[in-house]
Write a protein that holds these residues in place. Sequence first.
Motif, PDB file in Angstrom:
ATOM      1  N   ASP A   1       0.845  -1.194   0.000  1.00  0.00           N
ATOM      2  CA  ASP A   1       0.000   0.000   0.000  1.00  0.00           C
ATOM      3  C   ASP A   1       0.879   1.242   0.000  1.00  0.00           C
ATOM      4  O   ASP A   1       1.996   1.227   0.528  1.00  0.00           O
ATOM      5  CB  ASP A   1      -0.903   0.022   1.237  1.00  0.00           C
ATOM      6  CG  ASP A   1      -1.871  -1.146   1.268  1.00  0.00           C
ATOM      7  OD1 ASP A   1      -2.271  -1.615   0.193  1.00  0.00           O
ATOM      8  OD2 ASP A   1      -2.230  -1.574   2.380  1.00  0.00           O
ATOM      9  N   MET A   2       0.341   2.316  -0.562  1.00  0.00           N
ATOM     10  CA  MET A   2       1.049   3.597  -0.613  1.00  0.00           C
ATOM     11  C   MET A   2       0.123   4.719  -0.169  1.00  0.00           C
ATOM     12  O   MET A   2      -1.082   4.662  -0.369  1.00  0.00           O
ATOM     13  CB  MET A   2       1.521   3.902  -2.043  1.00  0.00           C
ATOM     14  CG  MET A   2       2.710   3.105  -2.501  1.00  0.00           C
ATOM     15  SD  MET A   2       4.199   3.393  -1.546  1.00  0.00           S
ATOM     16  CE  MET A   2       4.449   5.156  -1.715  1.00  0.00           C
ATOM     17  N   GLY A   3       0.731   5.738   0.423  1.00  0.00           N
ATOM     18  CA  GLY A   3       0.023   6.961   0.760  1.00  0.00           C
ATOM     19  C   GLY A   3       0.942   8.137   0.460  1.00  0.00           C
ATOM     20  O   GLY A   3       2.161   7.976   0.369  1.00  0.00           O
ATOM     21  N   VAL A   4       0.364   9.317   0.301  1.00  0.00           N
ATOM     22  CA  VAL A   4       1.151  10.513   0.001  1.00  0.00           C
ATOM     23  C   VAL A   4       0.571  11.713   0.745  1.00  0.00           C
ATOM     24  O   VAL A   4      -0.591  11.716   1.143  1.00  0.00           O
ATOM     25  CB  VAL A   4       1.182  10.827  -1.512  1.00  0.00           C
ATOM     26  CG1 VAL A   4       1.817   9.692  -2.294  1.00  0.00           C
ATOM     27  CG2 VAL A   4      -0.208  11.116  -2.041  1.00  0.00           C
TER      28      VAL A   4
ATOM     29  N   GLY B   1       5.858  18.703  -7.903  1.00  0.00           N
ATOM     30  CA  GLY B   1       7.052  19.004  -8.691  1.00  0.00           C
ATOM     31  C   GLY B   1       7.887  17.796  -9.048  1.00  0.00           C
ATOM     32  O   GLY B   1       7.438  16.890  -9.742  1.00  0.00           O
ATOM     33  N   THR B   2       9.108  17.758  -8.518  1.00  0.00           N
ATOM     34  CA  THR B   2      10.058  16.709  -8.890  1.00  0.00           C
ATOM     35  C   THR B   2      10.050  15.524  -7.925  1.00  0.00           C
ATOM     36  O   THR B   2      10.901  14.637  -8.044  1.00  0.00           O
ATOM     37  CB  THR B   2      11.489  17.289  -8.954  1.00  0.00           C
ATOM     38  OG1 THR B   2      11.824  17.829  -7.666  1.00  0.00           O
ATOM     39  CG2 THR B   2      11.594  18.358 -10.032  1.00  0.00           C
ATOM     40  N   ASP B   3       9.127  15.470  -6.960  1.00  0.00           N
ATOM     41  CA  ASP B   3       9.032  14.322  -6.058  1.00  0.00           C
ATOM     42  C   ASP B   3       8.717  13.074  -6.880  1.00  0.00           C
ATOM     43  O   ASP B   3       7.945  13.130  -7.843  1.00  0.00           O
ATOM     44  CB  ASP B   3       7.923  14.524  -5.025  1.00  0.00           C
ATOM     45  CG  ASP B   3       8.180  15.719  -4.114  1.00  0.00           C
ATOM     46  OD1 ASP B   3       9.342  16.133  -3.990  1.00  0.00           O
ATOM     47  OD2 ASP B   3       7.205  16.221  -3.535  1.00  0.00           O
ATOM     48  N   ARG B   4       9.302  11.941  -6.464  1.00  0.00           N
ATOM     49  CA  ARG B   4       9.073  10.697  -7.199  1.00  0.00           C
ATOM     50  C   ARG B   4       9.119   9.492  -6.271  1.00  0.00           C
ATOM     51  O   ARG B   4       9.882   9.464  -5.289  1.00  0.00           O
ATOM     52  CB  ARG B   4      10.129  10.487  -8.294  1.00  0.00           C
ATOM     53  CG  ARG B   4      10.082  11.486  -9.426  1.00  0.00           C
ATOM     54  CD  ARG B   4       8.833  11.295 -10.285  1.00  0.00           C
ATOM     55  NE  ARG B   4       8.759  12.219 -11.392  1.00  0.00           N
ATOM     56  CZ  ARG B   4       8.134  13.393 -11.374  1.00  0.00           C
ATOM     57  NH1 ARG B   4       7.539  13.812 -10.287  1.00  0.00           N
ATOM     58  NH2 ARG B   4       8.111  14.159 -12.434  1.00  0.00           N
TER      59      ARG B   4
ATOM     60  N   PRO C   1       1.628   7.906  -6.760  1.00  0.00           N
ATOM     61  CA  PRO C   1       1.403   6.456  -6.903  1.00  0.00           C
ATOM     62  C   PRO C   1      -0.046   6.075  -6.599  1.00  0.00           C
ATOM     63  O   PRO C   1      -0.793   6.854  -5.988  1.00  0.00           O
ATOM     64  CB  PRO C   1       2.350   5.851  -5.869  1.00  0.00           C
ATOM     65  CG  PRO C   1       2.496   6.913  -4.831  1.00  0.00           C
ATOM     66  CD  PRO C   1       2.369   8.229  -5.548  1.00  0.00           C
ATOM     67  N   SER C   2      -0.419   4.886  -6.993  1.00  0.00           N
ATOM     68  CA  SER C   2      -1.725   4.326  -6.640  1.00  0.00           C
ATOM     69  C   SER C   2      -1.763   4.050  -5.142  1.00  0.00           C
ATOM     70  O   SER C   2      -0.723   3.982  -4.484  1.00  0.00           O
ATOM     71  CB  SER C   2      -1.974   3.024  -7.399  1.00  0.00           C
ATOM     72  OG  SER C   2      -2.022   3.265  -8.781  1.00  0.00           O
ATOM     73  N   ASN C   3      -2.957   3.856  -4.601  1.00  0.00           N
ATOM     74  CA  ASN C   3      -3.094   3.544  -3.176  1.00  0.00           C
ATOM     75  C   ASN C   3      -2.613   2.145  -2.843  1.00  0.00           C
ATOM     76  O   ASN C   3      -2.182   1.886  -1.721  1.00  0.00           O
ATOM     77  CB  ASN C   3      -4.545   3.690  -2.729  1.00  0.00           C
ATOM     78  CG  ASN C   3      -4.986   5.140  -2.731  1.00  0.00           C
ATOM     79  OD1 ASN C   3      -4.182   6.044  -2.542  1.00  0.00           O
ATOM     80  ND2 ASN C   3      -6.261   5.366  -2.965  1.00  0.00           N
TER      81      ASN C   3
END
Length: 173
Positions: free
Chosen positions: A100-103, A108-111, A133-135
């Motif tokens: 799983d991902m969260g943000v 900008g240039t974050d990756r 990214p997707s959740n």
Amino acid sequence: MFLFSPLFRYNEIRNGLVILFLLCVSHVFPQADIWNEDFSYSNNVDTGTGSGISTVNWSSGNGVLIRSNRIETRSANSSGYWRTDPINIIGMENIELSFDMGVNNIEGTDRFSFRYRLDGGTWVNLVAPILIPSNSYSFSIPMGSTLELEANFSTNESNDRYRLDNVLLIGTP
């Protein structure tokens, strides 16, 4: 003579085969947790050990730490990472990886990117560098002897947050 009739024999054999089939199907090899990590550690930890059949260590660096039971980016202008030591996958089939991902406050240039490596070979991108990214993600992983996982995070401000959680690797023995 009824016991010796061809119809009785056919039904008896058919019923026996059905029972045998059902017994076999009910014991099909279930998928097993090869390795998993839910990051249930104190804040600011940068190493840990996953659980499952193959318990191996992981580490993180360059501002990537545990925060609120997940891996999180915590510093500006860094290329942080989270990676595992080689995970034993010998004899495993139908290997599936999920996480799983969260943000928060990314721009900008974050990756974010995620990749794997089989048997110490070349790294293979599962998630090419992406801003948002997707959740959740799920991937099939080829068979091999060892598997290494790596997440990479690039942020440009101290309040940019990528959050990785619930890494699960399952397979059929």
